[in-house]
Design an enzyme around this catalytic site. Sequence first.
Site, mmCIF file in Angstrom:
data_model
loop_
_atom_site.group_PDB
_atom_site.id
_atom_site.type_symbol
_atom_site.label_atom_id
_atom_site.label_comp_id
_atom_site.label_asym_id
_atom_site.label_seq_id
_atom_site.Cartn_x
_atom_site.Cartn_y
_atom_site.Cartn_z
ATOM 1 N N HIS A 19 -8.931 -6.070 -0.064
ATOM 2 C CA HIS A 19 -9.062 -4.777 -0.753
ATOM 3 C C HIS A 19 -9.320 -5.076 -2.234
ATOM 4 C CE1 HIS A 19 -6.411 -3.229 2.706
ATOM 5 N NE2 HIS A 19 -7.683 -3.040 2.980
ATOM 6 N N GLU A 59 -7.189 -4.414 -5.444
ATOM 7 C CA GLU A 59 -5.881 -5.067 -5.562
ATOM 8 C C GLU A 59 -6.055 -6.408 -6.293
ATOM 9 O OE1 GLU A 59 -4.851 -2.753 -1.416
ATOM 10 O OE2 GLU A 59 -4.784 -4.937 -1.414
ATOM 11 N N HIS A 95 -2.129 -8.994 -0.876
ATOM 12 C CA HIS A 95 -2.529 -7.613 -1.210
ATOM 13 C C HIS A 95 -1.694 -7.041 -2.352
ATOM 14 C CE1 HIS A 95 -4.942 -6.473 2.470
ATOM 15 N NE2 HIS A 95 -4.430 -7.636 2.835
ATOM 16 N N GLU A 141 2.582 -8.018 -0.183
ATOM 17 C CA GLU A 141 2.238 -6.853 -1.010
ATOM 18 C C GLU A 141 2.942 -6.961 -2.357
ATOM 19 O OE1 GLU A 141 0.134 -4.482 -0.129
ATOM 20 O OE2 GLU A 141 0.011 -4.659 2.071
HETATM 21 ZN ZN LIG Z 1 -4.471 -4.097 0.583
#
Ligand SMILES: [Zn+2]
Length: 376
Positions: free
Chosen positions: A168, A171, A261, A337
Site C-alpha cells: 500500500h 504507507e 504496512h 502495522e
Molecule cells: Zn497496508
Amino acid sequence: MKLSISTTFDAGNIEVINAENPENIQLKIRKDTHSDFLQWFYFRINGIKDLTCKMNIINAGDAAYPEGWENYQTKASYDRETWFQVPTKYTDGVLSMEFTPEYDSVYIAYFAPFSYEQHLDLVNNAQHSPICTLESIGQTIQGRPIDFLRIGDGDSKKKKLWVIARQHPGESMAEWFMLGLIDRLLDEEDSSSISLLNKANLYLVPNMNIDGSILGNLRVNAKGVNLNREWAEPSIENSPEVFYVKEKMKEIGMDFNLDVHGDEGLPYVFISGIEGIPSFDQKLSDLTDSFMKNWKSVNPDIQDEYGYPKNEPGAAKLNICSKNLGEEFQCLSQTLEMPFKQNENIPDPIFGWSSERSIKLGESLVNTLLGIVDKL
Ligand SMILES: [Zn+2]
C-alpha cells in the site's frame, strides 16, 4: 508574495478548490488511480511565511478510513528531512490544519514521504556491500523495475527470511522501516547482524508498489488494484508486482515472511497473524508467540494488547499476502502495522509516529529474528 500550491513532484496529491485567502484554503484529496480510495496527500505551499495558514481538506470524510482522522496530526516540513506535527482537527467531514509557517515554502503530507529517488538510493547503495545483491525481477504496470535485494551468501542450506514492504504505497513508514533493517543488516561491525547472516539469508522487497508510490496513491497500483488482495491469483496483467515476487519466493523458498504496512486508524504498533489459515498448528502457534515475545523484549514499541481481532480457525482470507504465504510455505508469516498517528503507549508530542521511529523498529527486527531463527 502570492500564495500558490503545487503537487508536481513524486507522490504529490491534492486538488486546490480555492486558495485566495490563506486563512481559508479549500483543498480536496484526489482519488487513487482507477480507484475510489483516497487518503494520501502531499503538497507544497509557497508564499506563506508569517501568515496564519488554515487549510481545509473538504472531502476528508470520503477517505478510505475516516477514523484515521480522529486524533490525527498532519505532518509538515520546510526541508523534507524533519517532519513535525501541526495542529489538526476533524469536524463534519473536514480535516483542518492551522499554523503560521516560519519560511516561505512548506511541505504538508499525510506521513513523511519516502520518494522514488530515496528508493533508488537505498537499493543502489545497498549493492555496494559485498554481501548484498540487487536484482530487477520484473516490471511494474508502468514499466519500472521491481527491485529485489538478497543479503547474505546465498547458501541454500541457511534459513530463508523474507521481508516485503509498501504494497500500500501511502504507507510510507513501511519503506522507512526497510531502510533501518537494510542498513543494520549491512553493518559489518554489528555482531547481531553477522550472527543472523551466519544462519540465514534475507530476501527483501523494499517497495512492492513503486508506481502507486510515485502516483501519490494510498492503496493501489497503476491499474487500480489493491496488491494485498492478489496473492491467491496474481497476474502479469493486473498485479505484476505480486506475480514476479511470488514467483521468486517459489524459486527460493521461505522459512519466514514479514509484510510491512501502516494502519490509518489504530495508534499502536501491532502484528496481524495467521491464526485463521487451514494449516495453523501448534508449531506455528508457538512461533507466533515467541516472535512477539522476542520483539517486545528488544523494542517496546511493539505490543499485543491492541490490534485486529484474530481470525477464527479456517476463516483467514488466503488472497492476503501473509496468510497466503503462511499457508503455501507452512511458515511463520506475519503482517506488521505501524501507526500514522502515535504509539499511544510511548507518545512523541512533536513528531508523532515518525520516520525515525520506523527506522529503529526496522533495525530491531534483526535481534528479534536472531532470537527465533533456529526454531523457524
Ligand atoms: Zn497496508
